[in-house]
Enzyme design. Structure first.
Site, PDB file in Angstrom:
ATOM      1  N   SER A  41     -50.594   3.913  -1.746  1.00 33.54           N
ATOM      2  CA  SER A  41     -49.183   3.919  -2.120  1.00 33.54           C
ATOM      3  C   SER A  41     -48.510   2.682  -1.551  1.00 33.54           C
ATOM      4  CB  SER A  41     -48.503   5.179  -1.575  1.00 33.54           C
ATOM      5  OG  SER A  41     -47.094   5.092  -1.685  1.00 33.54           O
ATOM      6  N   TYR A  44     -46.384  10.373   6.018  1.00 36.57           N
ATOM      7  CA  TYR A  44     -47.033   9.945   4.775  1.00 36.57           C
ATOM      8  C   TYR A  44     -47.268   8.441   4.781  1.00 36.57           C
ATOM      9  CZ  TYR A  44     -47.672   9.040  -0.229  1.00 36.57           C
ATOM     10  OH  TYR A  44     -48.154   8.626  -1.443  1.00 36.57           O
TER      11      TYR A  44
END
Length: 254
Positions: free
Chosen positions: A140, A155
């Protein structure tokens, strides 16, 4: 790009990017191994894969936080197909929280987004060396910059770790002919936001904001990310390893 007789293992294959990638590989004649927790979703994706070229995928229901389930993925794949050519580490979850929310969120993020990819890849390495195969990690842009709208510290850390895993593994396995790359999407229209705890209304508000503010004035679709995964796994990318490929409609530069 032809993946005839090549075996492609995809985690998180029951929906979103993983499902799109599975169907795309199946359309290129790959023997696809679908890994996930949602058996209904896996069966739906398997049907679409089989319709592509008539090749029935292998479905493996697994919880990646359980080591025995991770080992089962490799064992079942080798038992059925006898080889592994491509491993797509796509499974992961969005975990909201900041430094004041406790270390448990960090543990959950690393145990879900990083540790299973490490273990599964380590078990697949002997077969990838034999096939001169490759690994594509789905990371990501959150691993490269903080998410501005909401606290996603655990995250972001887990995805940064996955990016470094990609680089280090590429250096380690390159001499054996195994390539390792990463695809790093920005905001993508999947179930990710809902699974991270947002309501449908909040999700739509977030999507609308992204469509208005991203440089390309749109969010990424899962099939676009799948296209990039397919390219990196193919022989067309035979000189690419250790690379982090961003697909984010310009989000990184905002």
């Amino acid at each position: 790009m032809d993946f005839c007789n090549k075996v492609v293992v995809i985690t998180g294959a029951s929906s979103g990017i993983g499902a799109s990638a599975a169907i795309l590989f199946a359309n290129q004649s790959a023997k696809v191994v679908l890994v996930g927790r949602n058996e209904t979703g896996l069966n739906e994706v398997a049907t679409k894969c089989e319709q592509a070229k008539g090749q029935k995928p292998l479905i493996i229901k697994a919880e990646l936080s359980i080591d025995e389930d991770v080992k089962k993925i490799i064992d079942n794949t080798i038992e059925v197909f006898g080889r592994i050519d491509v491993l797509v580490n796509n499974a992961g979850v969005g975990i909201r929280g900041g430094i004041r929310d406790g270390v448990e969120l960090y543990d959950r993020a690393m145990n879900t987004n990083m540790r299973p990819a490490y273990l599964l890849t380590s078990l697949a390495v002997p077969y990838l060396i034999n096939s001169k195969g490759n690994v594509v990690n789905v990371s990501s842009v959150a691993g490269m910059r903080p998410i501005r709208d909401v606290d996603f510290l655990p995250y972001c850390i887990s995805k940064a770790a996955l990016d470094q895993f990609t680089r280090c593994l590429a250096m380690e396995l390159g001499p054996q002919g195994v390539r390792v790359n990463s695809v790093n999407p920005g905001g993508t229209k999947t179930a990710f936001v809902e699974n991270a705890g947002f309501s449908k209304a909040q999700m739509e508000e977030l999507y609308d904001a992204r469509d208005k503010t991203l440089p390309l004035r749109k969010m990424t679709q899962s099939d676009e990310v799948a296209d990039l995964i397919l390219y990196l796994a193919s022989d067309r990318a035979r000189s690419i390893t250790g690379s982090i490929y961003v697909i984010d409609n310009g989000e990184m530069w905002m």
